[in-house]
Design an enzyme around this catalytic site. Structure first.
Site, PDB file in Angstrom:
ATOM      1  N   SER A 109       0.555  -1.375   0.061  1.00 50.89           N
ATOM      2  CA  SER A 109      -0.153   0.026  -0.348  1.00 50.89           C
ATOM      3  C   SER A 109       0.793   0.994  -0.115  1.00 50.89           C
ATOM      4  CB  SER A 109      -0.725   0.495   1.252  1.00 50.89           C
ATOM      5  OG  SER A 109      -1.327   1.224   1.118  1.00 50.89           O
ATOM      6  N   TYR A 132      -1.214   6.376  -5.867  1.00 57.18           N
ATOM      7  CA  TYR A 132      -1.912   7.023  -6.404  1.00 57.18           C
ATOM      8  C   TYR A 132      -0.816   8.338  -7.332  1.00 57.18           C
ATOM      9  CZ  TYR A 132      -4.313   5.338  -1.691  1.00 57.18           C
ATOM     10  OH  TYR A 132      -4.620   5.112  -0.681  1.00 57.18           O
ATOM     11  N   THR A 158      -4.181   2.805  -8.202  1.00 56.35           N
ATOM     12  CA  THR A 158      -5.846   2.955  -6.771  1.00 56.35           C
ATOM     13  C   THR A 158      -6.747   3.490  -7.335  1.00 56.35           C
ATOM     14  OG1 THR A 158      -5.596   1.446  -5.026  1.00 56.35           O
ATOM     15  CG2 THR A 158      -7.133   2.930  -4.480  1.00 56.35           C
ATOM     16  N   LYS A 231      -6.545   0.424  -9.802  1.00 58.49           N
ATOM     17  CA  LYS A 231      -7.331  -1.129  -9.016  1.00 58.49           C
ATOM     18  C   LYS A 231      -8.906   0.179  -8.855  1.00 58.49           C
ATOM     19  CE  LYS A 231      -7.158  -2.596  -4.169  1.00 58.49           C
ATOM     20  NZ  LYS A 231      -7.881  -1.586  -2.962  1.00 58.49           N
ATOM     21  N   HIS A 255     -12.724  -1.027  -2.750  1.00 57.54           N
ATOM     22  CA  HIS A 255     -12.906  -0.485  -2.228  1.00 57.54           C
ATOM     23  C   HIS A 255     -12.729  -1.074  -0.677  1.00 57.54           C
ATOM     24  CE1 HIS A 255      -8.730   2.106  -1.199  1.00 57.54           C
ATOM     25  NE2 HIS A 255      -8.986   2.051  -0.205  1.00 57.54           N
ATOM     26  N   ILE A 289     -13.442 -11.845  -0.203  1.00 58.51           N
ATOM     27  CA  ILE A 289     -13.312 -13.436  -0.689  1.00 58.51           C
ATOM     28  C   ILE A 289     -13.295 -14.010   1.032  1.00 58.51           C
ATOM     29  CG2 ILE A 289     -11.739 -14.771  -1.617  1.00 58.51           C
ATOM     30  CD1 ILE A 289     -13.113 -13.841  -3.400  1.00 58.51           C
TER      31      ILE A 289
HETATM   32  C1  LIG Z   1      -7.736  -1.645   6.738  1.00 57.71           C
HETATM   33  C2  LIG Z   1      -7.792  -2.120   5.343  1.00 57.71           C
HETATM   34  C3  LIG Z   1      -6.749  -0.441   4.217  1.00 57.71           C
HETATM   35  C4  LIG Z   1      -6.609  -0.449   3.310  1.00 57.71           C
HETATM   36  N1  LIG Z   1      -5.801   0.426   3.008  1.00 57.71           N
HETATM   37  C5  LIG Z   1      -6.349   0.974   1.414  1.00 57.71           C
HETATM   38  C6  LIG Z   1      -4.909   0.800   0.959  1.00 57.71           C
HETATM   39  O1  LIG Z   1      -4.237   1.316   1.014  1.00 57.71           O
HETATM   40  N2  LIG Z   1      -4.689   1.477  -1.318  1.00 57.71           N
HETATM   41  C7  LIG Z   1      -6.156   0.564  -1.584  1.00 57.71           C
HETATM   42  O2  LIG Z   1      -5.992   0.885  -2.414  1.00 57.71           O
HETATM   43  N3  LIG Z   1      -6.518  -0.455  -0.987  1.00 57.71           N
HETATM   44  C8  LIG Z   1      -7.045  -0.151   0.561  1.00 57.71           C
HETATM   45  N4  LIG Z   1      -7.734  -0.926   1.103  1.00 57.71           N
HETATM   46  C9  LIG Z   1      -8.949  -1.712   0.575  1.00 57.71           C
HETATM   47  C10 LIG Z   1      -8.336  -3.356  -0.475  1.00 57.71           C
HETATM   48  O3  LIG Z   1      -6.991  -2.969  -0.999  1.00 57.71           O
HETATM   49  C11 LIG Z   1      -9.429  -3.983  -0.881  1.00 57.71           C
HETATM   50  O4  LIG Z   1     -10.039  -3.222  -1.517  1.00 57.71           O
HETATM   51  C12 LIG Z   1     -10.379  -4.790   0.399  1.00 57.71           C
HETATM   52  O5  LIG Z   1      -9.902  -4.448   1.296  1.00 57.71           O
HETATM   53  C13 LIG Z   1     -11.126  -5.919  -0.200  1.00 57.71           C
HETATM   54  O6  LIG Z   1     -12.078  -6.286   0.469  1.00 57.71           O
HETATM   55  P1  LIG Z   1     -12.001  -7.566   1.473  1.00 57.71           P
HETATM   56  O7  LIG Z   1     -11.324  -6.560   3.076  1.00 57.71           O
HETATM   57  O8  LIG Z   1     -13.043  -7.933   2.049  1.00 57.71           O
HETATM   58  O9  LIG Z   1     -11.081  -8.486   0.844  1.00 57.71           O
HETATM   59  C14 LIG Z   1      -7.554  -1.278   2.732  1.00 57.71           C
HETATM   60  C15 LIG Z   1      -8.407  -2.304   2.929  1.00 57.71           C
HETATM   61  C16 LIG Z   1      -8.310  -1.890   4.527  1.00 57.71           C
HETATM   62  C17 LIG Z   1      -9.739  -3.340   5.053  1.00 57.71           C
END
Ligand SMILES: Cc1cc2nc3c(=O)[nH]c(=O)nc-3n(C[C@H](O)[C@H](O)[C@H](O)COP(=O)(O)O)c2cc1C
Length: 372
Positions: A109, A132, A158, A231, A255, A289
């Site tokens: 990330s 980003y 993203t 993404k 997200h 998932i």
């Molecule tokens: C705690 C947390 C932090 C996240 N931070 C980012 C991030 O920094 N960048 C990003 O593109 N997505 C981020 N996401 C989204 C994840 O990449 C992803 O799209 C999402 O968690 C998928 O769903 P799931 O948690 O049900 O597997 C974050 C998700 C969580 C849970």
């Protein structure tokens, strides 16, 4: 080893919840506003049914696939997710090691709690870097260069996070996450009561660019040697445009419903994006998932691979590197069993014939009038 023995990802979450502070748990588990799509995501995945096949030779199964030409031993990758230190002090270093030893890929990330260079040193498998579009295009390119030099093999852009989300659990808990060490402290991207860092609503400096368009994707594609993965795609047109503007892959993602609520679940829009890109670029999916059967359903609807977000935190919180590895292995084992029971021996052969979304009983009662 942990004294608790979770047998599935839901149990991992339960154990993780007992180990994490409320602020951290809610930061990870939570989503935007009413969390309606968070629930819808599971409901839709659960409603898709499997069609098992019998007397097929399944003695020799191959779970491996490739993503942008890199082999992974099964089609589950780790999503980019900020602040792994909320779950374990080894943070992204533990996650990167776990991904490598499980034979898969991690996306780091832009809001990681370790520098991208430290993580690449720890990683033993393929790694991609998520970023980003920043208002400062110099900074956008600088991060891409650092990722190139540190050995990341793709850039994941993203694009669904231009607007500050309203995550009410974080507001209620006054959750303050750390700023990522990847940026010069003078940029002041640090903590907030909504989420943290780049999501900060006030005080901190939001360095992301709300003006970014598909032209910026062309610009970045022509200024980095790394392939671009976009993404946050939720409609066919954006999948098509991403392919037209230099992306080599897209991730169908909302997200984890952490930005906009009351969207479709990602699995619902996956087929339209797959159709729109027409095989020209790869399509992956994330969101909800939690079972090997979920991976199977996404592959059946055209995803080349899936990614997981929250489950990696549950693994980290319960048992650090070993916990993340165990979460990945659970998904692999469950997928392998599902494939076997559906008569599939390769991930490429998983197709729509193996699933159904509508009960055949409905065709017996097309209007419902028969119930009079
Ligand atoms: C705690 C947390 C932090 C996240 N931070 C980012 C991030 O920094 N960048 C990003 O593109 N997505 C981020 N996401 C989204 C994840 O990449 C992803 O799209 C999402 O968690 C998928 O769903 P799931 O948690 O049900 O597997 C974050 C998700 C969580 C849970």
């Amino acid at each position: 080893m942990t004294d608790a023995n979770p047998v599935n990802i839901y149990e991992y979450e339960e154990v993780a919840r007992t180990k994490l502070g409320k602020g951290e748990y809610d930061f990870i588990a939570g989503a935007a506003t009413d969390e309606i799509t968070l629930r819808r995501t599971r409901a839709v995945l659960d409603s898709i049914v499997m069609k098992p096949r019998m007397l097929v030779d399944i003695s020799d199964k191959d779970m491996s696939t490739t993503v942008l030409g890199q082999e992974i031993s099964f089609p589950v990758m780790l999503d980019p997710a900020g602040n792994h230190s909320a779950a374990h002090p080894d943070a992204e270093l533990a996650t990167a090691r776990a991904a490598g030893s499980a034979g898969t890929l991690m996306v780091l990330s832009a809001q990681a709690s370790r520098t991208l260079e430290e993580v690449s040193q720890a990683a033993s498998g393929p790694i991609w870097y998520q970023q980003y579009f920043f208002k400062d295009r110099g900074l956008t390119l600088e991060m891409a260069r650092r990722a190139e030099e540190a050995g990341y093999s793709a850039l994941c852009l993203t694009v669904d996070a231009k607007v500050k989300p309203k995550r009410e659990r974080n507001i209620r808990n006054n959750y303050q996450g750390p700023a990522s060490p990847n940026y010069d402290p003078s940029l002041n991207v640090g903590g907030s009561s909504w989420t943290f860092g780049l999501d900060a609503p006030s005080g901190a400096n939001d360095i992301r660019d709300q003006a970014a368009t598909y032209e910026d994707l062309d610009w970045l594609a022509s200024n980095t040697r790394l392939p671009l993965v976009v993404k946050g795609i939720m409609v066919a047109e954006d999948g098509y445009q991403s392919a037209e503007h230099g992306a080599k892959a897209v991730i169908v993602s909302n997200h984890g419903t952490r930005y906009l609520d009351t969207t479709f679940a990602t699995i619902e829009v996956l087929p339209e994006v797959v159709d729109a890109v027409n095989g020209n670029i790869e399509v992956y999916m994330d969101g909800g998932i939690r079972r090997g059967s979920d991976v199977f359903k996404a592959l059946a609807l055209g995803a080349r691979a899936v990614l997981i977000g929250r489950p990696l935190f549950w693994g980290l919180a319960v048992d650090g590197e070993d916990g993340v590895k165990s979460v990945l292995e659970m998904l692999r084992d469950e997928l392998e069993a599902t494939m076997g029971m559906c008569g599939k021996t390769t991930v490429e052969s998983i197709d729509r014939d193996s699933i159904a979304t509508v009960s055949p009983l409905l065709s017996l009662f097309p209007t419902g009038t028969e119930f009079r």
